[in-house]
Design an enzyme around this catalytic site. Structure first.
Site, PDB file in Angstrom:
ATOM      1  N   GLU A 108       0.836  -1.211   0.000  1.00 35.78           N
ATOM      2  CA  GLU A 108       0.000   0.000   0.000  1.00 35.78           C
ATOM      3  C   GLU A 108       0.873   1.263   0.000  1.00 35.78           C
ATOM      4  O   GLU A 108       0.524   2.266  -0.621  1.00 35.78           O
ATOM      5  CB  GLU A 108      -0.949  -0.036   1.195  1.00 35.78           C
ATOM      6  CG  GLU A 108      -2.011  -1.131   1.078  1.00 35.78           C
ATOM      7  CD  GLU A 108      -2.823  -1.298   2.342  1.00 35.78           C
ATOM      8  OE1 GLU A 108      -4.045  -1.051   2.285  1.00 35.78           O
ATOM      9  OE2 GLU A 108      -2.235  -1.655   3.389  1.00 35.78           O
ATOM     10  N   GLU A 128      -3.712  -9.535   4.005  1.00 29.15           N
ATOM     11  CA  GLU A 128      -4.427  -9.207   5.243  1.00 29.15           C
ATOM     12  C   GLU A 128      -5.555 -10.200   5.532  1.00 29.15           C
ATOM     13  O   GLU A 128      -5.886 -10.463   6.687  1.00 29.15           O
ATOM     14  CB  GLU A 128      -5.022  -7.788   5.135  1.00 29.15           C
ATOM     15  CG  GLU A 128      -4.018  -6.664   5.281  1.00 29.15           C
ATOM     16  CD  GLU A 128      -3.317  -6.307   3.990  1.00 29.15           C
ATOM     17  OE1 GLU A 128      -2.680  -5.245   3.938  1.00 29.15           O
ATOM     18  OE2 GLU A 128      -3.375  -7.096   3.028  1.00 29.15           O
TER      19      GLU A 128
HETATM   20  N1  T1G Z   1       4.510  -7.418  11.781  1.00 25.37           N
HETATM   21  C1  T1G Z   1       5.287  -7.798  12.836  1.00 25.37           C
HETATM   22  N2  T1G Z   1       6.164  -8.852  12.815  1.00 25.37           N
HETATM   23  C2  T1G Z   1       6.243  -9.529  11.671  1.00 25.37           C
HETATM   24  C3  T1G Z   1       5.468  -9.205  10.526  1.00 25.37           C
HETATM   25  C4  T1G Z   1       4.574  -8.089  10.610  1.00 25.37           C
HETATM   26  N3  T1G Z   1       3.818  -7.699   9.580  1.00 25.37           N
HETATM   27  N4  T1G Z   1       5.783 -10.087   9.554  1.00 25.37           N
HETATM   28  C5  T1G Z   1       6.709 -10.914  10.056  1.00 25.37           C
HETATM   29  N5  T1G Z   1       6.995 -10.589  11.318  1.00 25.37           N
HETATM   30  C6  T1G Z   1       7.974 -11.241  12.198  1.00 25.37           C
HETATM   31  C7  T1G Z   1       7.583 -12.679  12.558  1.00 25.37           C
HETATM   32  O1  T1G Z   1       6.731 -12.724  13.654  1.00 25.37           O
HETATM   33  C8  T1G Z   1       8.946 -13.286  12.845  1.00 25.37           C
HETATM   34  O2  T1G Z   1       9.316 -12.896  14.131  1.00 25.37           O
HETATM   35  C9  T1G Z   1       9.861 -12.587  11.863  1.00 25.37           C
HETATM   36  O3  T1G Z   1       9.166 -11.395  11.464  1.00 25.37           O
HETATM   37  C10 T1G Z   1      10.129 -13.396  10.633  1.00 25.37           C
HETATM   38  O4  T1G Z   1       8.892 -13.817  10.087  1.00 25.37           O
HETATM   39  C11 T1G Z   1      -2.653  -1.596   7.073  1.00 25.37           C
HETATM   40  C12 T1G Z   1      -3.402  -4.024   8.307  1.00 25.37           C
HETATM   41  C13 T1G Z   1       7.162 -11.489   5.523  1.00 25.37           C
HETATM   42  C14 T1G Z   1       6.615 -13.505   4.210  1.00 25.37           C
HETATM   43  O5  T1G Z   1       0.490 -10.352   6.689  1.00 25.37           O
HETATM   44  O6  T1G Z   1       3.898 -13.327   5.766  1.00 25.37           O
HETATM   45  O7  T1G Z   1      -0.367  -4.575   6.628  1.00 25.37           O
HETATM   46  O8  T1G Z   1       9.335 -15.108  15.193  1.00 25.37           O
HETATM   47  O9  T1G Z   1       9.275 -16.277  10.403  1.00 25.37           O
HETATM   48  O10 T1G Z   1       9.116 -17.138   6.793  1.00 25.37           O
HETATM   49  O11 T1G Z   1      -3.311  -2.922   5.335  1.00 25.37           O
HETATM   50  O12 T1G Z   1       6.576 -13.132   7.879  1.00 25.37           O
HETATM   51  O13 T1G Z   1      11.449 -14.103  14.308  1.00 25.37           O
HETATM   52  O14 T1G Z   1      10.305 -13.114  16.332  1.00 25.37           O
HETATM   53  O15 T1G Z   1       7.360 -15.405   8.987  1.00 25.37           O
HETATM   54  O16 T1G Z   1      10.790 -15.406   6.029  1.00 25.37           O
HETATM   55  C15 T1G Z   1       0.184  -7.665   6.364  1.00 25.37           C
HETATM   56  C16 T1G Z   1       3.121 -11.213   7.407  1.00 25.37           C
HETATM   57  C17 T1G Z   1       0.105  -7.148   7.746  1.00 25.37           C
HETATM   58  C18 T1G Z   1       2.814 -10.393   6.209  1.00 25.37           C
HETATM   59  C19 T1G Z   1       8.473 -13.535   5.907  1.00 25.37           C
HETATM   60  N6  T1G Z   1       1.416  -8.408   6.195  1.00 25.37           N
HETATM   61  N7  T1G Z   1       4.441 -11.799   7.337  1.00 25.37           N
HETATM   62  O17 T1G Z   1       8.333 -14.895   6.074  1.00 25.37           O
HETATM   63  O18 T1G Z   1       9.748 -15.168   8.207  1.00 25.37           O
HETATM   64  S1  T1G Z   1      -1.444  -6.363   8.061  1.00 25.37           S
HETATM   65  C20 T1G Z   1       1.471  -9.726   6.384  1.00 25.37           C
HETATM   66  C21 T1G Z   1       4.706 -12.842   6.528  1.00 25.37           C
HETATM   67  C22 T1G Z   1      -1.354  -4.907   7.192  1.00 25.37           C
HETATM   68  C23 T1G Z   1      -2.414  -2.876   6.366  1.00 25.37           C
HETATM   69  C24 T1G Z   1      -2.619  -4.106   7.141  1.00 25.37           C
HETATM   70  C25 T1G Z   1       6.070 -13.438   6.644  1.00 25.37           C
HETATM   71  C26 T1G Z   1       7.065 -12.950   5.560  1.00 25.37           C
HETATM   72  P1  T1G Z   1      10.148 -13.851  15.028  1.00 25.37           P
HETATM   73  P2  T1G Z   1       8.759 -15.272   9.434  1.00 25.37           P
HETATM   74  P3  T1G Z   1       9.570 -15.739   6.732  1.00 25.37           P
END
Ligand code: T1G
Length: 694
Positions: A108, A128
């Site tokens: 975004e 999301e």
């Molecule tokens: N926020 C906080 N921590 C996050 C995070 C996030 N968005 N994404 C990953 N982490 C942390 C995770 O907990 C882990 O921590 C570490 O990063 C590595 O992640 C306004 C409302 C990016 C594809 O849904 O899909 O944006 O365990 O083990 O396998 O519209 O993480 O090491 O302490 O998963 O390499 C939308 C979520 C949010 C993406 C990487 N975004 N993340 O995968 O590593 S909502 C998502 C993922 C939003 C807006 C809205 C995956 C990854 P720790 P990992 P990975």
């Protein structure tokens, strides 16, 4: 280079300002990042020397979304909307440079840049919906404008991460950069924009693709119809669809944004998203083994051996071939080997026909799978997984031979779904290299991998298995040795009560309906019909002692015979069976029981609460590290609806005091199968939750 704040730097490359984020692990849009962006853009826009601005991230990825850990808390720092407005209204071209994954709020933000450059390995998505949410920073209004309505619906309701090449084709990305040369390419691209005086494209103003969809409500009706089964029970997909509809039908961008904001807040404050966010972190928590540090040495797994080319063996082999790891499958007879390899090839060809990959890819993967009739051919593999039928003597015989044949340092794993792995390991001289790798059928599809730690399994072998699970795309959970491990042990609780209730007056379809409405893809009786009622049934020994016996004796063996608990039509659609109803009523009458009406509420509580109680026992016995691990097992291996967070999370939502009270009530009338676990008693007494047992 100016440090704007701990996670943001601003530098000048000639006449191009470069804003660099560096906020590990995934540059999520935390308050710090938002503040850094806000100040960075303010300075870059104000700097007369800067003719253009590039936004880039250090570390493994571009912004992977809003910071999910901040959800539910008070929002601090600059607002994302202000940052986005600054970018979009900037009088200087803004170019987003994307590597890794531009996801959610990250995409975004990129959609508020005037142009986007990405490396081919990058992926973009709005996932999301997987958190029970929708893109709440303009993504629902900007994505359909740039990718078109159909593609936006698909991306927003599947959460898929779209490869950069495809993003280029749909206009989401303007140019692909050479891998490793992203910064240079983005800066050069920005200079080109300035030199060619190209327009500052604002996605929000580009309505062409929306116009095409105006007056075509059938697009949405068709999409809803085609995905009704997949979206069943989830709230977020429908809200995502309604936002795209609003993008098409609204007269202004702001009007559509109003709908997005309203529906976003509804989801954000609802129970489903809370459960799905819990599930997100629970899955990541499951990777952490308290006594196996992250830097524990792991064994390189370059070659794998599988023993048994049956359904499980073949499916397991596909996981490794999919990850590019050569596999040798060993069978005892040539025809069994040929049959197993033919099933693997058929599975791959089906995927190719569905466009998942090319026939070349089929040949490439089949090329990694070799068959053999000699156990000795596994002498130099790094890991062997035994997947033969569940008999201890057979397993022990195989492990005795493997111990003699396999090179030192190789891992000896068993795919048993519940036998005692310590006993299997005891026949080897290297029990520290023995571990359980419990895959779920179909093994090439099911995400869950129960990794079973035996008494002597070494930390190195555990760390290697956890890492390998990620490499083959599995969600791994470490569990201890006990009958049925975590998943099947808890499943037995539900199965027992389901069977008991049809002897007390309920019908199989009553129990299945209640669990189906709860969110399971299918109830236990429909599942038994699918698997086949005659698994483990011996005709010669059958004496009609159970309803299953009677059904099998009447050749009602499940879907494969067109009848089981249910009757099936030619398309395998199930319907309650008057024949089964008669069989059950007759059986109950003969057994002298008095059938009664069992309420849906009782059916649900008797199926679910003993599962929660068994989970507590598993924690007491330290056969699972934490309650959320049990939830990850059930959400990824047993169809527990993710929007209910798993049995332990659900127990906390219902209230452990209520679960305990019901267990005691059932115990009083139905016996010690409902005896509450001491841990459940203790938590209730201390007014605590499973969530407190982190
Ligand atoms: N926020 C906080 N921590 C996050 C995070 C996030 N968005 N994404 C990953 N982490 C942390 C995770 O907990 C882990 O921590 C570490 O990063 C590595 O992640 C306004 C409302 C990016 C594809 O849904 O899909 O944006 O365990 O083990 O396998 O519209 O993480 O090491 O302490 O998963 O390499 C939308 C979520 C949010 C993406 C990487 N975004 N993340 O995968 O590593 S909502 C998502 C993922 C939003 C807006 C809205 C995956 C990854 P720790 P990992 P990975």
């Amino acid at each position: 280079m100016t440090a704007i704040n701990p996670v943001t730097d601003l530098s000048m490359d000639g006449d191009v300002a470069v804003i660099t984020l560096n906020s590990p692990p995934v540059n999520a849009l935390s308050a710090n990042v938002r503040d850094g962006l806000h100040e960075g853009f303010k300075q870059a826009i104000a700097n007369p020397a800067a003719k253009a601005i590039v936004l880039i991230c250090d570390g493994r990825t571009f912004i992977a979304g809003a910071d999910i850990t901040e959800f539910g808390g008070a929002m601090k720092g600059a607002s994302l909307a202000d940052v986005q407005k600054m970018m979009e209204d900037s009088p200087k071209p803004v170019v987003a440079a994307i590597h890794g994954t531009a996801l959610g709020g990250g995409l975004e933000v990129a959609l508020c840049a005037h142009y986007r450059v990405a490396v081919p390995s990058a992926r973009c998505g709005l996932p999301e919906v997987n958190l029970g949410l929708l893109p709440g920073a303009g993504g629902t209004q900007r994505l359909p404008r740039i990718a078109g309505v159909e593609k936006a619906l698909e991306m927003m309701t599947s959460g898929q991460h779209v490869p950069a090449k495809e993003c280029l084709a749909m206009g989401l990305v303007d140019e692909l950069a050479e891998e490793g040369k992203l910064k240079e390419a983005a800066i050069a691209f920005a200079r080109k924009i300035v030199k060619e005086n190209r327009p500052l494209k604002k996605v929000r103003e580009n309505n062409t693709k929306l116009e095409a969809a105006k007056g075509h409500p059938e697009i949405f009706a068709k999409f809803r119809k085609e995905n009704a089964r997949k979206f069943r029970g989830f709230k977020a997909p429908e809200s995502n669809i309604r936002c795209v509809e609003a993008a098409v039908n609204s007269t202004t961008f702001e009007e559509g944004m109003e709908v997005e904001r309203k529906l976003f807040m509804e989801l954000m404050t609802g129970p489903q998203s809370a459960a799905q966010r819990y599930a997100f972190f629970a899955e990541r928590q499951a990777n952490k083994i308290p006594d196996v540090p992250d830097d524990t040495k792991t064994i390189p797994i370059k070659k794998v051996g599988i023993i048994g080319a049956g359904t499980m063996g073949g499916g397991i082999a596909m996981n490794f071939a999919n990850a590019g790891i050569p596999v040798t499958i060993v069978e005892v007879k040539q025809d069994a080997l040929d049959r197993g390899l033919a099933v693997v090839r058929r599975n791959y060809e089906t995927s190719a026909k569905r466009g998942r990959f090319t026939m070349d890819e089929v040949e490439k993967r089949m090329g990694l799978i070799k068959g053999s009739l000699a156990l000795e051919d596994l002498a130099d593999v790094d890991l062997v997984i035994e997947a033969v039928f569940e008999r201890m003597d057979v397993k022990k015989d195989i492990f005795t031979k493997l111990d003699r044949i396999m090179k030192q340092g190789a891992i000896l794993a068993t795919n048993t779904s519940g036998l005692n792995i310590d006993e299997i390991a005891s026949v080897t001289k290297r029990p520290e290299y023995v571990i359980g790798l419990h895959f779920f059928s179909p093994a090439n599809v099911m995400k869950l991998l129960e990794i079973v730690r035996a008494d002597h399994t070494s930390k190195e072998v555990i760390a290697t298995s956890m890492k390998l699970a990620k490499q083959i795309g599995k969600v791994a959970v470490l569990v201890g040795v006990c009958p049925g491990f975590v998943g099947n042990r808890i499943l037995a609780q539900r199965g027992r009560e389901a069977q008991k209730m049809i002897l007390e007056g309920a019908m199989p379809w009553d129990v299945d309906r209640v669990l189906y409405d709860f969110g399971f893809p299918m109830g236990p009786f429909a599942m038994s019909d699918l698997a086949g009622l005659d698994i483990g049934w011996v005709k010669e020994k059958s004496r009609g002692e159970t309803i299953r016996d009677v059904l099998c004796e009447k050749d009602r063996r499940g879907q494969k015979t067109g009848a089981g608990y249910y009757d099936y039509d030619e398309n395998r659609n199930a319907k309650p069976s008057p024949v089964t109803e008669e069989i059950i009523k007759e059986f109950v009458k003969k057994s002298g029981r008095n059938p009664r009406t069992i309420s849906d509420e009782e059916i649900l509580e008797r199926c679910i609460y003993p599962m929660i109680n068994e989970g507590a026992k598993i924690l007491e016995e330290k056969k699972a590290i934490r309650p959320s691990d049990i939830d990850v097992v059930w959400m990824n291996g047993y169809g527990w609806p993710v929007y209910r967070g798993g049995p332990m999370y659900y127990g906390d939502q219902v209230g452990l005091d209520k679960v305990l009270a019901k267990m005691k009530e059932f115990q009083a009338t139905m016996g010690d199968a409902f005896k509450p676990s001491p841990l459940l008693e203790k938590l209730v007494a201390e007014k605590k939750k499973f969530a407190d047992l982190r």
